[in-house]
Design an enzyme around this catalytic site. Sequence first.
Site, short mmCIF file in Angstrom:
data_model
loop_
_atom_site.label_atom_id
_atom_site.label_comp_id
_atom_site.label_asym_id
_atom_site.label_seq_id
_atom_site.Cartn_x
_atom_site.Cartn_y
_atom_site.Cartn_z
N THR A 74 52.96 -25.68 -22.55
CA THR A 74 53.06 -24.83 -21.37
C THR A 74 52.59 -23.42 -21.72
OG1 THR A 74 54.98 -26.15 -20.73
CG2 THR A 74 54.68 -24.05 -19.59
N GLY A 75 51.98 -22.74 -20.75
CA GLY A 75 51.59 -21.35 -20.95
C GLY A 75 50.11 -21.12 -20.70
N THR B 151 47.61 -19.79 -22.56
CA THR B 151 46.63 -20.20 -23.57
C THR B 151 46.54 -21.71 -23.66
OG1 THR B 151 47.15 -18.18 -24.82
CG2 THR B 151 45.88 -19.87 -25.96
N ASP C 58 50.76 -26.26 -28.12
CA ASP C 58 51.68 -25.47 -27.32
C ASP C 58 51.55 -24.00 -27.69
OD1 ASP C 58 53.65 -24.99 -25.44
OD2 ASP C 58 55.10 -26.38 -26.32
N GLY C 59 52.01 -23.14 -26.82
CA GLY C 59 51.96 -21.71 -27.06
C GLY C 59 53.25 -21.21 -27.68
N ASP D 238 55.84 -17.29 -27.79
CA ASP D 238 56.01 -15.91 -27.38
C ASP D 238 56.07 -14.96 -28.58
OD1 ASP D 238 56.25 -16.45 -24.48
OD2 ASP D 238 58.02 -17.55 -25.12
N GLY E 183 58.34 -19.49 -20.30
CA GLY E 183 58.13 -20.29 -19.09
C GLY E 183 59.29 -21.19 -18.76
N GLU F 108 59.74 -28.75 -24.46
CA GLU F 108 58.73 -28.43 -25.47
C GLU F 108 59.24 -28.77 -26.87
OE1 GLU F 108 56.53 -24.66 -23.23
OE2 GLU F 108 58.22 -24.30 -24.56
N LYS G 236 51.14 -11.84 -30.40
CA LYS G 236 52.38 -12.62 -30.54
C LYS G 236 52.87 -12.66 -31.99
CE LYS G 236 52.07 -13.65 -26.20
NZ LYS G 236 51.77 -14.98 -25.70
#
Length: 233
Positions: free
Chosen positions: A29-30, A32, A86-87, A89, A102, A108, A126
């Site tokens: 999710t996200g 990128t 996956d991204g 933060d 998110g 995730e 990040k």
Amino acid sequence: MDAVTVMKQEVGKVAAALVQSNSVVGLGTGSTTAYAIQYIGERLAAGELENIVGIPTSFQAEVLAKQYKIPLSSLDAVDHIDVAIDGADEVDPQKNLIKGGGAAHTREKVVDALANKFVVVVDSGKLVDRLGSTFLLPVEVIPMAITPVMRQLEALGGKPELRMGVKKAGPVVTDEGNLVVDLKFAGIDDPATLEQKINNIPGVLENGLFVGVADVILVGEIIDGQPRVREIQ
């Protein structure tokens, strides 16, 4: 198109290139990760990939995957995940992560932990020396336990705040029907211990600390005005 968007696209392309035919792929999710999903779909459409199955970690990922015609399945129907993309933060020097901006960190974490290879896609902003330096730590909580959980989170040294919706009255509700408490720390010195302490609180479903899970970090950077992708093993 601005440089940051181009950088995210480049990271997404590199991540999508790691996906091989005949594999099960965790779709994160996200912003990128969304580009990675797009490029996986484009590789499928071009015939570069075949016989892949995606496992989405959120409703957003599911919608994007369907848009790009990526076949989807669930954890009930597969016995392994070859690679998850996956991204994050925040990413610290030990490749530990904070995720959950998110509000999808529980799903995730399940998918990412099951993957044989977990690839994290981020921009250079990040990267932090210590988790919790810039981003709040999200904690998914069942609704009836929200008040006692917030008291216990405060006792751990954090400043808890119930996440409220944007363009929606009331709190954010996760895909699992729960609430999210964002926890502010001055910095997290021992993420593994904190992850366990938070998850041991009755009423907590999962928190956004991902410790010892990531295998590869793909970092998008702007160098001399040009996007570059750096790999951290």
